[in-house]
Design a protein around this motif. Structure first.
Motif, PDB file in Angstrom:
ATOM      1  N   ARG A 120      -1.935   2.668  -3.139  1.00 31.16           N
ATOM      2  CA  ARG A 120      -3.275   2.122  -2.923  1.00 31.16           C
ATOM      3  C   ARG A 120      -3.235   0.627  -3.218  1.00 31.16           C
ATOM      4  O   ARG A 120      -2.288   0.129  -3.827  1.00 31.16           O
ATOM      5  N   ALA A 121      -4.271  -0.082  -2.787  1.00 30.84           N
ATOM      6  CA  ALA A 121      -4.396  -1.505  -3.128  1.00 30.84           C
ATOM      7  C   ALA A 121      -5.849  -1.893  -2.944  1.00 30.84           C
ATOM      8  O   ALA A 121      -6.522  -1.431  -2.017  1.00 30.84           O
ATOM      9  N   THR A 122      -6.345  -2.749  -3.838  1.00 25.98           N
ATOM     10  CA  THR A 122      -7.724  -3.219  -3.732  1.00 25.98           C
ATOM     11  C   THR A 122      -7.750  -4.578  -3.052  1.00 25.98           C
ATOM     12  O   THR A 122      -6.740  -5.307  -3.012  1.00 25.98           O
ATOM     13  N   VAL A 123      -8.909  -4.917  -2.529  1.00 23.42           N
ATOM     14  CA  VAL A 123      -9.086  -6.219  -1.884  1.00 23.42           C
ATOM     15  C   VAL A 123      -8.787  -7.337  -2.881  1.00 23.42           C
ATOM     16  O   VAL A 123      -8.127  -8.327  -2.547  1.00 23.42           O
TER      17      VAL A 123
ATOM     18  N   VAL B  30      -8.093  -4.668  10.694  1.00 24.28           N
ATOM     19  CA  VAL B  30      -7.144  -4.677  11.810  1.00 24.28           C
ATOM     20  C   VAL B  30      -6.071  -3.616  11.608  1.00 24.28           C
ATOM     21  O   VAL B  30      -5.735  -2.856  12.534  1.00 24.28           O
ATOM     22  N   LEU B  31      -5.516  -3.528  10.411  1.00 22.75           N
ATOM     23  CA  LEU B  31      -4.473  -2.546  10.124  1.00 22.75           C
ATOM     24  C   LEU B  31      -4.997  -1.126  10.234  1.00 22.75           C
ATOM     25  O   LEU B  31      -4.296  -0.220  10.703  1.00 22.75           O
ATOM     26  N   ALA B  32      -6.232  -0.914   9.815  1.00 22.92           N
ATOM     27  CA  ALA B  32      -6.831   0.421   9.918  1.00 22.92           C
ATOM     28  C   ALA B  32      -7.030   0.818  11.377  1.00 22.92           C
ATOM     29  O   ALA B  32      -6.815   1.982  11.746  1.00 22.92           O
TER      30      ALA B  32
ATOM     31  N   ARG C 129      -8.554   2.725   5.519  1.00 29.63           N
ATOM     32  CA  ARG C 129      -9.516   1.894   4.790  1.00 29.63           C
ATOM     33  C   ARG C 129     -10.258   2.747   3.782  1.00 29.63           C
ATOM     34  O   ARG C 129     -10.706   3.848   4.076  1.00 29.63           O
ATOM     35  N   SER C 130     -10.366   2.262   2.556  1.00 29.78           N
ATOM     36  CA  SER C 130     -11.127   2.949   1.521  1.00 29.78           C
ATOM     37  C   SER C 130     -12.118   1.975   0.902  1.00 29.78           C
ATOM     38  O   SER C 130     -12.048   0.763   1.142  1.00 29.78           O
ATOM     39  N   HIS C 131     -13.022   2.472   0.100  1.00 26.41           N
ATOM     40  CA  HIS C 131     -14.006   1.612  -0.532  1.00 26.41           C
ATOM     41  C   HIS C 131     -13.307   0.607  -1.448  1.00 26.41           C
ATOM     42  O   HIS C 131     -12.641   0.971  -2.409  1.00 26.41           O
ATOM     43  N   GLY C 132     -13.395  -0.657  -1.097  1.00 30.59           N
ATOM     44  CA  GLY C 132     -12.816  -1.709  -1.925  1.00 30.59           C
ATOM     45  C   GLY C 132     -11.342  -1.944  -1.729  1.00 30.59           C
ATOM     46  O   GLY C 132     -10.746  -2.745  -2.442  1.00 30.59           O
ATOM     47  N   GLY C 133     -10.732  -1.266  -0.748  1.00 28.90           N
ATOM     48  CA  GLY C 133      -9.294  -1.474  -0.580  1.00 28.90           C
ATOM     49  C   GLY C 133      -8.705  -0.633   0.532  1.00 28.90           C
ATOM     50  O   GLY C 133      -9.318  -0.453   1.582  1.00 28.90           O
ATOM     51  N   ALA C 134      -7.487  -0.105   0.301  1.00 28.60           N
ATOM     52  CA  ALA C 134      -6.771   0.639   1.337  1.00 28.60           C
ATOM     53  C   ALA C 134      -5.875   1.694   0.715  1.00 28.60           C
ATOM     54  O   ALA C 134      -5.423   1.563  -0.432  1.00 28.60           O
TER      55      ALA C 134
ATOM     56  N   VAL D 214       0.830  -1.200   0.000  1.00 26.88           N
ATOM     57  CA  VAL D 214       0.000   0.000   0.000  1.00 26.88           C
ATOM     58  C   VAL D 214       0.867   1.253   0.000  1.00 26.88           C
ATOM     59  O   VAL D 214       0.606   2.212  -0.735  1.00 26.88           O
ATOM     60  N   GLU D 215       1.936   1.252   0.817  1.00 34.90           N
ATOM     61  CA  GLU D 215       2.810   2.424   0.885  1.00 34.90           C
ATOM     62  C   GLU D 215       3.624   2.593  -0.390  1.00 34.90           C
ATOM     63  O   GLU D 215       3.883   3.715  -0.834  1.00 34.90           O
TER      64      GLU D 215
END
Length: 264
Positions: free
Chosen positions: A28-31, A51-53, A60-65, A23-24
């Motif tokens: 971004r990354a999707t589920v 858990v990470l959020a 946490r974002s819609h559909g991912g992080a 992610v970093e």
């Protein structure tokens, strides 16, 4: 792309660390992307992200992080260990190579110094004394017969698994060391080296005073950062071990002040 280990069941902690790194690195990354990468279900990935959020490691974002924003508050050690982990491991290995049999060293508590402890644990010792205020470091080295671990007393900071305060300082004041390996939260060549906690900073400053050689160990993201508590000026360091990710002007400034620089 870095692939996860081929073990049939990746440890949860390792998977979550790799999720943070992706992610970093990408932004971004999707589920779906993460589920495919780790060969697991979207439900499992969603649980990881929740858990990470909660631990502020990602947003946490819609559909991912998304990556977590920089935080001014003290970050838990478990989260710090996930950040720039490959760089910290290389720094730890380079630092451990400087340690010789029979020495007395100080390992400050932190996510980089624990990598030094892990690297020291892979070597053969006839005699080594390690002074530390880090519970995680004491546990890492305490089972090695030839390594004598001296824990400093004091008040436990649960976020960093470290002991600080008058008790720790009183014990340390009676000791001396060949080398100090000091991890910091920020380094600014004008302000100095800094950390987030005043009691930690006071203990770090005393560690510097009782050590013949001071080696700063931190990844390149710490350059240009300023935190609440100043440990001391950069000139108190003799050597800095870091990765090459920072702007060259930071390295030039350290060399201008007479510091020995090791890039890994």
């Amino acid at each position: 792309m870095i692939r996860p280990p081929s073990s049939p069941r990746l440890l949860v902690e390792e998977r979550r660390r790799l999720i943070i790194e992706q992610v970093e690195r990408v932004g971004r990354a999707t589920v779906e992307e993460l589920a495919a990468r780790f060969s697991t279900s979207p439900v499992t990935i969603r649980t990881d992200l929740e858990v990470l959020a909660r631990n502020a490691a990602i947003v946490r974002s819609h559909g991912g992080a998304l990556p977590a924003p920089p935080r001014a508050v003290d970050t838990p050690l478990a989260i710090k260990e996930t950040r720039h982990h490959a760089q910290k491991r290389r720094i730890g290995q380079a630092a451990a190579k400087l340690v010789e049999n029979g020495e007395t060293i100080i390992l400050d508590s932190g996510s980089t110094t624990i990598e030094i402890a892990r690297a020291l644990g892979q070597r053969k010792w006839s005699e080594l004394t390690v002074i530390t205020n880090g519970l995680h470091i004491a546990l890492e080295l305490g089972t090695i017969p030839a390594v004598r671990v001296m824990m400093l007393g004091g008040l436990l900071r649960t976020s960093s698994h470290s002991l600080v305060g008058p008790g720790a300082e009183q014990t340390l004041a009676q000791l001396s060391a060949d080398r100090l390996f000091l991890g910091v939260d920020g380094i600014d060549t004008d302000i100095g080296v800094t950390t987030s906690d005043p009691q930690e900073a006071a203990l770090n400053a005393l560690m510097i005073r009782v050590s013949r050689e001071v080696i700063g160990v931190f990844d390149s993201s710490k350059f240009g950062q300023r935190n609440l508590s100043v440990i001391g000026p950069v000139a108190l360091l003799h050597t800095v071990i870091t990765d090459a990710g920072a702007d060259d002007r930071h390295f030039f400034a350290l060399r201008e002040k007479g510091l020995h620089l090791i890039l890994v």
